[in-house]
Design a protein around this motif. Structure first.
Motif, short mmCIF file in Angstrom:
data_model
loop_
_atom_site.label_atom_id
_atom_site.label_comp_id
_atom_site.label_asym_id
_atom_site.label_seq_id
_atom_site.Cartn_x
_atom_site.Cartn_y
_atom_site.Cartn_z
N SER A 60 16.50 -39.84 11.70
CA SER A 60 15.51 -39.74 12.77
C SER A 60 14.95 -38.54 13.27
O SER A 60 15.89 -37.52 13.27
N GLY A 61 13.73 -38.34 12.81
CA GLY A 61 13.36 -36.75 13.10
C GLY A 61 13.78 -35.95 12.06
O GLY A 61 13.71 -36.27 10.66
N ASP A 62 14.46 -34.81 11.90
CA ASP A 62 15.02 -34.03 11.05
C ASP A 62 16.39 -34.04 10.90
O ASP A 62 17.00 -33.07 10.28
N ARG A 63 17.16 -35.10 11.48
CA ARG A 63 18.60 -35.29 11.34
C ARG A 63 18.99 -36.68 10.98
O ARG A 63 18.39 -37.67 11.04
N TRP A 64 20.12 -36.70 10.29
CA TRP A 64 20.76 -37.99 10.04
C TRP A 64 21.57 -38.39 11.05
O TRP A 64 22.27 -37.39 11.77
N PHE A 65 21.88 -39.72 11.41
CA PHE A 65 22.85 -40.33 12.40
C PHE A 65 23.41 -41.49 11.80
O PHE A 65 22.97 -42.23 11.07
N LEU A 66 24.61 -41.74 12.45
CA LEU A 66 25.45 -42.90 12.13
C LEU A 66 24.77 -44.35 12.72
O LEU A 66 24.25 -44.12 13.72
N LEU A 67 24.54 -45.00 11.82
CA LEU A 67 23.85 -46.27 12.16
C LEU A 67 24.53 -47.63 12.11
O LEU A 67 24.47 -48.70 12.94
N GLY A 68 25.62 -47.67 11.20
CA GLY A 68 26.49 -48.87 11.24
C GLY A 68 27.85 -48.39 10.52
O GLY A 68 27.91 -47.54 9.97
N ARG A 97 40.55 -41.35 17.60
CA ARG A 97 39.86 -42.03 18.72
C ARG A 97 39.17 -41.15 19.83
O ARG A 97 39.51 -41.48 21.15
N ASP A 98 38.37 -40.54 19.16
CA ASP A 98 37.35 -39.49 19.97
C ASP A 98 35.95 -40.08 20.34
O ASP A 98 34.96 -40.19 19.56
N GLY A 99 35.73 -40.68 21.49
CA GLY A 99 34.70 -41.38 21.72
C GLY A 99 33.41 -40.43 21.95
O GLY A 99 32.27 -40.67 21.35
N PRO A 100 33.63 -39.42 22.68
CA PRO A 100 32.51 -38.25 22.67
C PRO A 100 31.97 -37.86 21.49
O PRO A 100 30.92 -37.55 21.25
N ALA A 101 32.98 -37.40 20.55
CA ALA A 101 32.46 -37.14 19.23
C ALA A 101 31.77 -38.22 18.24
O ALA A 101 30.70 -37.84 17.66
N LEU A 102 32.23 -39.42 18.60
CA LEU A 102 31.56 -40.69 18.09
C LEU A 102 30.41 -40.71 18.56
O LEU A 102 29.18 -40.98 17.81
N ALA A 103 30.15 -40.77 19.71
CA ALA A 103 28.76 -41.07 20.39
C ALA A 103 27.68 -39.68 20.15
O ALA A 103 26.53 -40.05 19.80
N ALA A 104 28.40 -38.70 19.84
CA ALA A 104 27.38 -37.55 19.19
C ALA A 104 26.72 -37.80 17.87
O ALA A 104 25.54 -37.26 17.68
N LEU A 105 27.30 -38.66 17.28
CA LEU A 105 26.89 -38.89 15.87
C LEU A 105 26.16 -40.16 15.94
O LEU A 105 25.38 -40.49 14.84
N ALA A 106 26.05 -40.99 16.78
CA ALA A 106 25.42 -42.09 17.03
C ALA A 106 23.70 -42.12 16.94
O ALA A 106 23.18 -41.07 17.22
N HIS A 107 23.09 -43.23 16.26
CA HIS A 107 21.61 -43.12 16.09
C HIS A 107 20.91 -42.99 17.77
O HIS A 107 21.44 -44.01 18.45
N PRO A 108 20.11 -42.28 17.92
CA PRO A 108 19.53 -41.95 19.28
C PRO A 108 18.90 -43.13 19.68
O PRO A 108 18.92 -43.64 21.12
N SER A 109 18.09 -44.17 19.10
CA SER A 109 17.32 -45.30 19.67
C SER A 109 17.94 -46.48 19.05
O SER A 109 17.68 -47.68 19.79
N LYS A 110 18.79 -46.46 18.12
CA LYS A 110 19.30 -47.81 17.37
C LYS A 110 20.71 -48.03 17.72
O LYS A 110 21.36 -49.17 17.40
N GLY A 111 21.48 -47.05 18.27
CA GLY A 111 22.88 -47.03 18.34
C GLY A 111 23.62 -47.33 16.81
O GLY A 111 23.18 -46.73 16.15
N VAL A 112 24.85 -47.60 17.25
CA VAL A 112 25.62 -48.01 16.02
C VAL A 112 26.20 -49.53 15.86
O VAL A 112 26.74 -50.28 16.90
N ARG A 113 25.83 -50.34 14.76
CA ARG A 113 26.07 -51.61 14.75
C ARG A 113 27.62 -51.65 13.88
O ARG A 113 27.95 -50.88 12.90
#
Length: 213
Positions: A197-205, A66-82
């Motif tokens: 996104s760019g040269d990195r992968w992010f959590l999208l959904g 239940r680590d919000g900051p860790a989860l936020a660091a993984l989130a897609h920078p423009s699309k967020g997480v669905r």
């Protein structure tokens, strides 16, 4: 005289035709197609795991702790997480930004995440409560049944993630439930979608799966 004029006109026509440039072939017909890069969903399991395997580990750990900051660091920078409570994504699914995820587990805001299968009751929960029921209701970080770019759990609900996010890698962690004889009805899974996104992968959904009516 008339015959001479006709011959002159005919001669001019021949000259015009001879000087006209021949039509060039269309680009689609003449250009050789370049190498086609497969979209992320078509990557082999090995290639998909190489790309996002560490992110899968970090995402499941963030939900487990239940680590919000860790989860936020993984989130897609423009699309967020669905977030979807069932395999079929809908336009009404809630999407949270990295800023919202940072404090999501302590946020008392109740959101309507969808409707319950069968009953049709609204799913009105805080993020922490939604996570406990529709994301990390089982210890998926320790799941022995996982897959990249394919699903394990199957039921009546259509999985349309490949149509909605063709450029995303899919990961699934599957749990058959406590009773092997009831696995067709007790199974649950969590599906994670990652997009570049760019040269990195992010959590999208983040998608919950289970047997549905």
């Amino acid at each position: 005289m008339r015959a001479a004029r006709l011959l002159a006109v005919f001669g001019l026509a021949l000259v015009a035709c001879a000087g006209a440039a021949a039509p060039s072939p269309s680009p689609s017909a003449s250009a050789s197609p370049g190498p086609s890069s497969p979209v992320a969903r078509q990557l082999s399991a090995a290639d998909a795991e190489a790309a996002v395997g560490s992110l899968v580990h970090d995402t499941l750990a963030a939900f487990k702790k239940r680590d919000g900051p860790a989860l936020a660091a993984l989130a897609h920078p423009s699309k967020g997480v669905r977030f979807s409570p069932y395999a079929y994504l809908q336009a009404t699914n809630i999407t949270l930004t990295a800023a919202q995820l940072r404090t999501a587990f302590t946020d008392s805001t109740k959101r309507t995440w969808g409707i319950t299968d069968g009953k049709g009751d609204p799913i009105i929960l805080t993020f922490a409560d939604y996570t406990g029921t529709y994301i990390y209701g089982r210890d998926f970080a320790s799941s022995s049944q996982t897959a990249f770019n394919k699903t394990i759990g199957s039921g009546n609900t259509i999985d349309n993630t490949a149509d909605v996010y063709p450029s995303a890698i899919l990961f699934e962690a599957y749990d058959p439930g406590p009773d092997p004889s009831m696995k067709d009805f007790q199974w649950q899974c969590v599906r994670l979608l990652f997009e570049r996104s760019g040269d990195r992968w992010f959590l999208l959904g983040v998608v919950h799966g289970e047997w549905t009516i």
